[in-house]
Each structure stands twice: as structure tokens, then as C-alpha cells.
Design a protein around this motif. Structure first.
Motif, PDB file in Angstrom:
ATOM      1  N   THR A   1       0.841  -1.197   0.000  1.00  0.00           N
ATOM      2  CA  THR A   1       0.000   0.000   0.000  1.00  0.00           C
ATOM      3  C   THR A   1       0.879   1.250   0.000  1.00  0.00           C
ATOM      4  O   THR A   1       1.839   1.346   0.764  1.00  0.00           O
ATOM      5  N   ALA A   2       0.546   2.227  -0.868  1.00  0.00           N
ATOM      6  CA  ALA A   2       1.261   3.501  -0.900  1.00  0.00           C
ATOM      7  C   ALA A   2       0.484   4.547  -0.106  1.00  0.00           C
ATOM      8  O   ALA A   2      -0.737   4.669  -0.268  1.00  0.00           O
ATOM      9  N   VAL A   3       1.166   5.269   0.752  1.00  0.00           N
ATOM     10  CA  VAL A   3       0.534   6.324   1.552  1.00  0.00           C
ATOM     11  C   VAL A   3       1.343   7.604   1.416  1.00  0.00           C
ATOM     12  O   VAL A   3       2.548   7.578   1.148  1.00  0.00           O
ATOM     13  N   ARG A   4       0.651   8.723   1.608  1.00  0.00           N
ATOM     14  CA  ARG A   4       1.338  10.017   1.644  1.00  0.00           C
ATOM     15  C   ARG A   4       1.334  10.522   3.083  1.00  0.00           C
ATOM     16  O   ARG A   4       0.286  10.587   3.724  1.00  0.00           O
ATOM     17  N   LEU A   5       2.504  10.874   3.557  1.00  0.00           N
ATOM     18  CA  LEU A   5       2.690  11.343   4.929  1.00  0.00           C
ATOM     19  C   LEU A   5       3.155  12.792   4.909  1.00  0.00           C
ATOM     20  O   LEU A   5       3.825  13.227   3.976  1.00  0.00           O
ATOM     21  N   GLY A   6       2.824  13.515   5.966  1.00  0.00           N
ATOM     22  CA  GLY A   6       3.270  14.896   6.065  1.00  0.00           C
ATOM     23  C   GLY A   6       2.410  15.828   5.248  1.00  0.00           C
ATOM     24  O   GLY A   6       1.201  15.616   5.091  1.00  0.00           O
ATOM     25  N   ARG A   7       3.049  16.823   4.630  1.00  0.00           N
ATOM     26  CA  ARG A   7       2.295  17.891   3.992  1.00  0.00           C
ATOM     27  C   ARG A   7       3.204  18.615   3.010  1.00  0.00           C
ATOM     28  O   ARG A   7       4.388  18.320   2.902  1.00  0.00           O
ATOM     29  N   ARG A   8       2.651  19.601   2.336  1.00  0.00           N
ATOM     30  CA  ARG A   8       3.447  20.478   1.463  1.00  0.00           C
ATOM     31  C   ARG A   8       3.471  21.902   1.984  1.00  0.00           C
ATOM     32  O   ARG A   8       4.182  22.757   1.441  1.00  0.00           O
ATOM     33  N   THR A   9       2.701  22.170   3.025  1.00  0.00           N
ATOM     34  CA  THR A   9       2.629  23.515   3.582  1.00  0.00           C
ATOM     35  C   THR A   9       3.763  23.749   4.583  1.00  0.00           C
ATOM     36  O   THR A   9       4.345  22.813   5.127  1.00  0.00           O
ATOM     37  N   THR A  10       4.041  25.005   4.863  1.00  0.00           N
ATOM     38  CA  THR A  10       5.108  25.356   5.801  1.00  0.00           C
ATOM     39  C   THR A  10       4.760  24.902   7.209  1.00  0.00           C
ATOM     40  O   THR A  10       5.640  24.484   7.979  1.00  0.00           O
ATOM     41  N   LYS A  11       3.489  24.978   7.571  1.00  0.00           N
ATOM     42  CA  LYS A  11       3.025  24.581   8.896  1.00  0.00           C
ATOM     43  C   LYS A  11       1.965  23.507   8.768  1.00  0.00           C
ATOM     44  O   LYS A  11       1.305  23.400   7.735  1.00  0.00           O
ATOM     45  N   GLY A  12       1.781  22.727   9.844  1.00  0.00           N
ATOM     46  CA  GLY A  12       0.739  21.714   9.833  1.00  0.00           C
ATOM     47  C   GLY A  12       0.877  20.760  11.001  1.00  0.00           C
ATOM     48  O   GLY A  12       1.952  20.208  11.228  1.00  0.00           O
ATOM     49  N   VAL A  13      -0.197  20.588  11.757  1.00  0.00           N
ATOM     50  CA  VAL A  13      -0.162  19.686  12.916  1.00  0.00           C
ATOM     51  C   VAL A  13      -1.388  18.769  12.916  1.00  0.00           C
ATOM     52  O   VAL A  13      -1.943  18.450  13.965  1.00  0.00           O
ATOM     53  N   SER A  14      -1.791  18.343  11.732  1.00  0.00           N
ATOM     54  CA  SER A  14      -2.956  17.471  11.614  1.00  0.00           C
ATOM     55  C   SER A  14      -2.528  16.026  11.872  1.00  0.00           C
ATOM     56  O   SER A  14      -2.036  15.328  10.989  1.00  0.00           O
ATOM     57  N   GLY A  15      -2.721  15.584  13.105  1.00  0.00           N
ATOM     58  CA  GLY A  15      -2.335  14.228  13.484  1.00  0.00           C
ATOM     59  C   GLY A  15      -0.880  14.131  13.877  1.00  0.00           C
ATOM     60  O   GLY A  15      -0.143  15.122  13.936  1.00  0.00           O
ATOM     61  N   TYR A  16      -0.450  12.920  14.182  1.00  0.00           N
ATOM     62  CA  TYR A  16       0.934  12.688  14.578  1.00  0.00           C
ATOM     63  C   TYR A  16       1.877  12.938  13.398  1.00  0.00           C
ATOM     64  O   TYR A  16       1.496  12.811  12.231  1.00  0.00           O
ATOM     65  N   ASP A  17       3.119  13.248  13.698  1.00  0.00           N
ATOM     66  CA  ASP A  17       4.108  13.558  12.675  1.00  0.00           C
ATOM     67  C   ASP A  17       4.720  12.260  12.148  1.00  0.00           C
ATOM     68  O   ASP A  17       5.827  11.862  12.513  1.00  0.00           O
ATOM     69  N   LEU A  18       3.987  11.585  11.265  1.00  0.00           N
ATOM     70  CA  LEU A  18       4.466  10.309  10.736  1.00  0.00           C
ATOM     71  C   LEU A  18       5.624  10.491   9.763  1.00  0.00           C
ATOM     72  O   LEU A  18       6.507   9.635   9.670  1.00  0.00           O
ATOM     73  N   ALA A  19       5.653  11.612   9.049  1.00  0.00           N
ATOM     74  CA  ALA A  19       6.793  11.875   8.167  1.00  0.00           C
ATOM     75  C   ALA A  19       8.066  12.027   8.997  1.00  0.00           C
ATOM     76  O   ALA A  19       9.131  11.532   8.626  1.00  0.00           O
ATOM     77  N   GLY A  20       7.931  12.706  10.137  1.00  0.00           N
ATOM     78  CA  GLY A  20       9.074  12.834  11.034  1.00  0.00           C
ATOM     79  C   GLY A  20       9.499  11.492  11.600  1.00  0.00           C
ATOM     80  O   GLY A  20      10.691  11.223  11.787  1.00  0.00           O
ATOM     81  N   LEU A  21       8.521  10.618  11.865  1.00  0.00           N
ATOM     82  CA  LEU A  21       8.825   9.292  12.389  1.00  0.00           C
ATOM     83  C   LEU A  21       9.581   8.456  11.358  1.00  0.00           C
ATOM     84  O   LEU A  21      10.541   7.751  11.693  1.00  0.00           O
ATOM     85  N   PHE A  22       9.173   8.538  10.096  1.00  0.00           N
ATOM     86  CA  PHE A  22       9.850   7.781   9.045  1.00  0.00           C
ATOM     87  C   PHE A  22      11.254   8.325   8.767  1.00  0.00           C
ATOM     88  O   PHE A  22      12.138   7.576   8.343  1.00  0.00           O
ATOM     89  N   THR A  23      11.452   9.630   8.987  1.00  0.00           N
ATOM     90  CA  THR A  23      12.775  10.216   8.794  1.00  0.00           C
ATOM     91  C   THR A  23      13.697   9.730   9.907  1.00  0.00           C
ATOM     92  O   THR A  23      13.448   9.960  11.074  1.00  0.00           O
TER      93      THR A  23
END
Length: 458
Positions: free
Chosen positions: A174-196
Motif C-alpha cells: 500500500t502507498a501512503v502520503r505522509l506529512g504535507r506540502r505547507t510550511t506549517k501543519g499539525v494534523s495528526g501525529y508527525d508520521l513523516a518525522g517518524l519515518f525520517t
């Protein structure tokens, strides 16, 4: 041994010699197994097919970029499928208006820098391996680099990503998109940060969106200080912090590193000092000149035999080239076991002194380079090839340095990742409760344990 899954239309590698070269990174003495095969996808859809086929056959999945890692994070286990992402090397978009870039994971760090520079923009994360390492690998290890003292590490620039996963998101593949493209954003846990920084243990990252900065308005200034000992150079690093100065980069090279680079590349370097500190300052205008003068004065006050601002851009570039080339220059001389400890900046002199004592106690040669300004030290332990006693001594010194860094309130890895080499050190650093939380995250996101098994948490 499981059978190679059917993957029609994909570039599958089963030649034993090529497979062996893809089965490990640059970490000296990190073990690796016999992979089943390797595959080189070019699209997210192809990665989805690979992950789904591997999950159906219970085949471990090892993501790999350029193989420049220094912790064994991309090393194969027996029966694994290596997913070589080097051909996913497309810059998908440069959005100059919003100062972002979207890239596939196989894009080389310096290639991204060059591409965004054409738009008057800059991607700051710059590991010493930037001419060879990939953005995907940088994200996987949360790589730092020379400019992270002032500008931060890879995680500070990752806005979002696409990843191929399994577990709670759906079937494996399954392909998922994590994080955002905006400068700010706190919608849910920071999964992009977790994967980094997750070292490929949660899934395969197939696309990354990074933030950019405006390009520097003028060439940075370089200040060089020469010191009679590595510890004295460390004292100067602590003094820079106390003085409230913030260079873009503050790098240390000892005499062994300088001589190895000069013998290899003949850059015209003076290698008489026990250690050099290289400060790069990029504040524009007169304020930058004053900042450079202040750094040189701190170097002198801390005991530098000489400290000057370089007025020759070619000379300054040669010095920073020497810093980037130090590891491969030493590697030419024989096996090198690379440390990556990070300590509070005020403890840098103490840690450098301990490294010298550890080297003497174990009878090993340790050359030291460092992102000294942020306390990230890279002692490089040299051992003659084929000498088992030297190898055991090097490994004992390696483990003792990990323990020393933890005792100073530091960490066992600042930027290279845990991989295989730092698993015991990480267990020493983290409390049992925190380790249990980390294991729980891994088991939740990868319940079959297929993504890069044996790494980080072991």
C-alpha cells in the motif's frame, strides 16, 4: 531459501558478484547475509508490486540507496530481496514560488543542490558524502552534515513523503502520503518525522518533498585556526559556543586526516598542525566580516598557534574538500571503523581527550574528524587488514567510546544511524521503557517484520 518471486518487466539482479556488491554499505566489519536477489524499480507502482510479492513469500525487504552508509543499515540478511532505489533518481518538481522540491529517493544530494540553485534556492543538508549519497538515504538516517550547526539536519527540511508500507495502512504494498506540502501543519501525529531516521524499518520511501531556502547572497567567509593538540582545538570549539557565535560550519581535522588527504589528492595543504578548525560564516555584509574577525580572535585566545581568515576562495574550498575527503582518504590505507558519537558542545574537549586515552589504552591509531561545532565527533579507528588482534582492539575502542559518550549525556549516533553497529550502544543509551515503545512502533507498522529486519532495534 525461498524462491525469487515473479516480477515481470522489472530489472531483477541475480548475478552473484553484482548481488554481493549490493548486499552491504560502507560500514567496516558489519556482517551481511546472502541475498536472494536485487531489483531496481523506477516508479512507486513498481515498488508496490515488489513489496506485495515479497510479503506473499515472506521475503525480507532491504531498501538501498547509494550504499554510502557507515552503520550497516543497508546490509542484507539471508534470503532477502534488496530494493536498489538508485534508478528512482528523478527530480519530480521544483516549486520556486513555495520554495519546495519533490524528488525520488535516488536523487543525489549535490544534484538536488545544483538543480535548485538554478532557481536561486538552496537545499542546506550537506553530509560529507553529498557528492555520492542519495536524498532517500539521507532521509533514512536523518543525515546531518557540515552546515547543520546553523541550518539543521535532514528532518528539518522534510515536509512530506510517499511511502510503500504494510500493516495498519492496508496490505503490504500500500502507498501512503505522509506529512504535507505547507510550511506549517499539525494534523495528526508527525508520521513523516517518524519515518525520517527510521532506516527503512517501517517501509520504503518512494518520494520526498523538502523545504528550500533562498540561496546565499554572497560567498561564505572561511576562518582557519591551527592548534598544537586536538584537545586545544576542542577548547576553542567550547569557547566559540560561550562567545555566542554561530558559524554555518565548524569542522575539525587532525594531522592524520590532513596528511592522508594530501598524500592522495595533493591539494597543497599544510599538515604540520596537530589539528585544524575550519569555520564557515555566511552572515552577509559588514556583519559577516565582524563575525569572521570575532571567530579568529576566539581561536587565538583559546591557544591557536595561528588563526586567519582565508582571502583565497580556492584555498578555502580546498580545506573543506579535505574535510569531505578525509574518510575515503583514510580508507585507502586499510580498514577504518568509523565512530559517530555526539556529546554536548561544552564536553567536546573532554571527549577528545578521552578518545586519545582510549586509543593509547587499546594500542590503536585513531584519526579524528568532527562536526565539532555541534559536538558530533567522528573518530576513525584504523586497523591493518588481516590482523585479528588489531580488529579486536579497534572494536573494543569503538565500544568504549560509545560508553563514554553516553556518560557525558551524549548519544551513540549523531547522524550515521544505528544500523547494525550501534544496536548494543542504543540499548545502553535508552531506558527499557523507551526501548519497549520503539519495539511497539516497529511491530505495529511492520507486523510481519519484513522491512529491513535486524536493524536499529535488532
Amino acid at each position: 531459501m525461498p524462491t525469487i518471486p515473479e516480477l515481470p518487466g522489472l530489472d531483477l539482479v541475480d548475478d552473484p558478484d553484482v548481488l554481493a556488491s549490493l548486499s552491504h554499505d560502507d560500514a567496516e566489519w558489519a556482517p551481511y547475509g546472502k541475498a536472494l536477489a536485487a531489483v531496481r524499480p523506477r516508479t512507486t507502482g513498481q515498488v508496490q508490486r515488489i513489496v506485495a510479492a515479497c510479503a506473499a513469500g515472506q521475503i525480507p525487504i532491504i531498501p538501498r540507496g547509494a550504499g554510502t552508509g557507515l552503520s550497516g543499515g543497508a546490509n542484507a540478511v539471508d534470503g532477502a530481496m534488496i530494493v536498489d532505489l538508485s534508478r528512482m533518481n528523478r527530480i519530480v518538481e521544483i516549486d520556486a514560488e513555495n520554495m519546495t522540491a519533490t524528488v525520488q529517493p535516488g536523487v543525489i544530494n549535490d544534484d538536488l543542490k545544483a538543480a535548485v540553485a538554478e532557481h536561486g534556492l538552496w537545499y542546506p543538508p550537506d553530509p560529507a558524502s553529498a557528492p555520492w549519497s542519495t536524498i532517500g538515504g539521507n532521509v533514512a538516517t536523518n543525515a546531518g552534515g557540515l552546515c547543520c550547526l546553523k541550518y539543521g539536519v535532514t528532518r528539518d527540511y522534510v515536509l512530506g513523503m510517499e511511502a510503500v508500507v504494510g500493516g495498519p495502512a492496508g496490505d503490504y504494498g500500500t502507498a501512503v502520503r505522509l506529512g504535507r506540502r505547507t510550511t506549517k501543519g499539525v494534523s495528526g501525529y508527525d508520521l513523516a518525522g517518524l519515518f525520517t531516521g527510521s532506516e527503512g524499518t517501517f517501509g520504503i520511501i518512494t518520494e520526498i518533498t523538502v523545504r528550500l531556502r533562498p540561496a546565499r547572497r554572497e560567498a561564505p567567509r572561511t576562518v582557519v585556526g591551527a592548534f598544537a593538540s586536538v584537545v586545544a582545538a576542542g577548547e576553542a570549539v567550547a569557547a566559540i559556543t560561550r562567545a555566542g557565535l554561530l558559524p554555518a560550519a565548524l569542522e575539525l581535522l587532525d594531522r592524520t586526516c590532513l596528511r592522508a588527504v594530501e598524500d592522495w589528492k595533493h591539494l597543497g595543504l599544510e599538515a604540520d598542525a596537530a589539528a585544524l578548525l575550519l569555520a564557515q560564516l555566511d552572515t552577509p555584509g559588514r556583519a559577516g566580516d565582524e563575525e569572521a574577525a570575532a571567530v579568529a580572535e576566539v581561536f587565538r585566545a583559546a591557544g591557536a598557534s595561528w588563526a586567519e581568515r582565508s582571502t583565497d576562495e580556492i584555498e578555502a574550498e580546498a580545506l573543506f574538500a579535505a574535510r569531505r575527503l578525509a574518510y575515503p582518504a583514510l580508507e585507502r590505507l586499510g580498514p577504518v571503523l568509523t565512530e559517530d558519537v555526539c556529546v554536548p558542545r561544552s564536553r567536546v574537549p573532554e571527549m577528545l581527550s578521552l578518545i586519545e586515552k582510549i586509543a593509547a589504552r587499546h594500542g590503536v591509531t585513531i584519526a579524528t574528524i568532527a562536526h565539532a561545532g555541534d559536538g558530533n565527533l567522528h573518530p576513525l579507528i584504523l586497523a591493518p587488514a588481516g590482523n585479528d588482534d588489531a580488529r579486536r582492539a579497534a572494536q573494543a575502542a569503538f565500544e568504549e567510546m560509545l560508553t563514554a559518550a553516553i556518560a557525558m549525556g551524549g548519544t551513540v549516533t549523531g547522524e550515521h544511524g544505528v544500523g547494525l553497529l550501534k544496536r548494543a550502544g542504543m540499548r545502553q543509551e535508552l531506558s527499557p521503557g523507551v526501548l519497549a515503545m520503539q519495539i511497539a512502533v516497529k511491530q505495529t507498522l511492520d507486523p510481519l517484520g519484513l522491512f529491513n529486519p535486524g536493524k536499529v532495534i535488532g
